[in-house]
Design a protein around this motif. Structure first.
Motif, short mmCIF file in Angstrom:
data_model
loop_
_atom_site.label_atom_id
_atom_site.label_comp_id
_atom_site.label_asym_id
_atom_site.label_seq_id
_atom_site.Cartn_x
_atom_site.Cartn_y
_atom_site.Cartn_z
N LYS A 1 -7.35 -7.41 12.13
CA LYS A 1 -6.87 -6.85 10.83
C LYS A 1 -7.33 -5.26 10.60
O LYS A 1 -6.45 -4.78 9.89
N GLU A 2 -8.10 -4.69 11.33
CA GLU A 2 -8.14 -3.28 11.59
C GLU A 2 -6.91 -2.60 12.10
O GLU A 2 -6.30 -1.64 11.63
N GLU A 3 -6.42 -3.31 12.96
CA GLU A 3 -5.10 -2.93 13.73
C GLU A 3 -3.80 -3.10 12.72
O GLU A 3 -2.96 -2.20 12.62
N LEU A 4 -3.87 -4.19 12.03
CA LEU A 4 -2.90 -4.41 11.12
C LEU A 4 -2.96 -3.26 10.00
O LEU A 4 -1.64 -2.82 9.71
N VAL A 5 -3.82 -2.83 9.36
CA VAL A 5 -3.88 -1.72 8.45
C VAL A 5 -3.47 -0.55 9.04
O VAL A 5 -2.73 0.32 8.58
N TYR A 6 -3.76 -0.31 10.43
CA TYR A 6 -3.48 0.88 10.93
C TYR A 6 -1.92 0.99 11.38
O TYR A 6 -1.20 1.99 10.90
N GLN A 7 -1.43 -0.49 11.80
CA GLN A 7 0.16 -0.15 12.05
C GLN A 7 1.15 -0.01 10.93
O GLN A 7 2.04 0.49 11.04
N ILE A 8 0.69 -0.61 9.87
CA ILE A 8 1.39 -0.41 8.64
C ILE A 8 1.11 0.81 7.91
O ILE A 8 2.00 1.83 7.55
N MET A 9 -0.07 0.92 7.63
CA MET A 9 -0.35 2.35 6.83
C MET A 9 -0.03 3.61 7.42
O MET A 9 0.58 4.69 6.78
N GLU A 10 -0.39 3.77 8.71
CA GLU A 10 0.12 4.96 9.44
C GLU A 10 1.34 5.32 9.64
O GLU A 10 1.86 6.37 9.65
N ASP A 11 2.27 4.07 9.71
CA ASP A 11 3.68 4.03 9.96
C ASP A 11 4.09 4.94 8.54
O ASP A 11 5.06 5.49 8.30
N ARG A 12 3.63 4.19 7.26
CA ARG A 12 3.79 4.92 6.00
C ARG A 12 3.75 6.11 5.99
O ARG A 12 4.53 6.73 5.48
#
Length: 266
Positions: free
Chosen positions: A85-96
């Motif tokens: 879940k932590e990596e999912l947040v990073y992958q999407i939010m950091e890309d945004r």
């Protein structure tokens, strides 16, 4: 009085949108073709690979994709159902964050890397500010999705796209708000040596007065605005609370409802 949601902007009956992934340097040629024929595209980018071969550079992104849409494809292109879940947040939010800093507008759309998604994952995306996300599951139809967070395209460009375009041009009159959605990767044209395919498609699809050429987010914005209309009990009065004008069918005729307008329909 018969009221139907039949029309795209300016009373157009059909819409075409394109979606291309990964942001490799071949997007430069694809964008050039799109611009030549007035086609709109959404480009889903991985910000973690910018400035490395064979990907586009940070410096060119704003100008290259001007007039089109940039959307999330995650930082590093992982299988999203196989990370924490932590990596999912990073992958999407950091890309945004990375993309928004480059293009100067809110990035609200996405395409699932590898087409990997689940219903549970799709439901989580709203909490990341994502309003739609494209799969790789071809419907072969021209239907608007029931759920934009599980947006299945019409077809990949290698799936008889010219034949499908002919179907789109001759879609039956009863088909409501037909939407032709094509997806792919620009590097595929280079790899397969068939740039003439997308050139011919765009040429054949271009400058049709009955077609709205739109990015993915423009489609989402419009459909959401259309669905936000408020009608009186007898349907004779309509109010448009959205920020954009919409067109509805009233006894078979296109009627424009401006942003913030309350309109008497009879």
């Amino acid at each position: 009085m018969r009221i139907r949601f039949d029309y795209y902007p300016n009373g157009k009956r059909k819409a075409l949108t394109m979606s291309y992934d990964d942001g490799q340097v071949y997007d430069r040629k694809l964008v050039e073709i799109f611009n030549k024929y007035g086609i709109k595209g959404t480009f889903n980018l991985n910000s973690g690979v910018f400035d490395s071969e064979p990907y586009v550079s940070k410096e060119e992104i704003k100008k290259l994709y001007e007039g089109h849409e940039v959307a999330v494809h995650t930082v590093d292109h992982p299988y999203l159902t196989l990370i924490s879940k932590e990596e999912l947040v990073y992958q999407i939010m950091e890309d945004r964050k990375n993309l928004e800093a480059l293009v100067g507008y809110q990035v609200r759309g996405m395409a699932y890397p590898f087409g990997d998604y689940s219903h549970a994952l799709a439901k989580e995306l709203k909490s990341f500010g994502i309003e739609y996300s494209r799969t790789v599951n071809s419907t072969r139809s021209f239907r608007i999705p029931n759920d934009f967070l599980e947006w299945h395209p019409t077809c990949h460009h290698d799936q008889d796209v010219i034949e499908k375009l002919n179907d789109f041009k001759n879609v039956p009159a009863w088909e409501q708000m037909p939407l032709f959605y094509v997806w792919g990767h620009s590097f595929e044209f280079e790899r397969n040596g068939n740039w003439e395919l997308i050139e011919e498609f765009c040429k054949m699809a271009s400058f049709d007065e009955d077609v709205w050429y739109a990015t993915n987010i423009e489609i989402v914005n419009y459909i959401n605005a259309l669905k936000s209309l408020k009608f009186s009990a007898d349907g004779s009065i309509v109010y448009n609370p959205s920020a954009i004008p919409v067109w509805i069918g009233v006894d078979g005729e296109a009627v424009k409802i401006d942003s913030g307008e309350t309109k008497l329909l009879k």
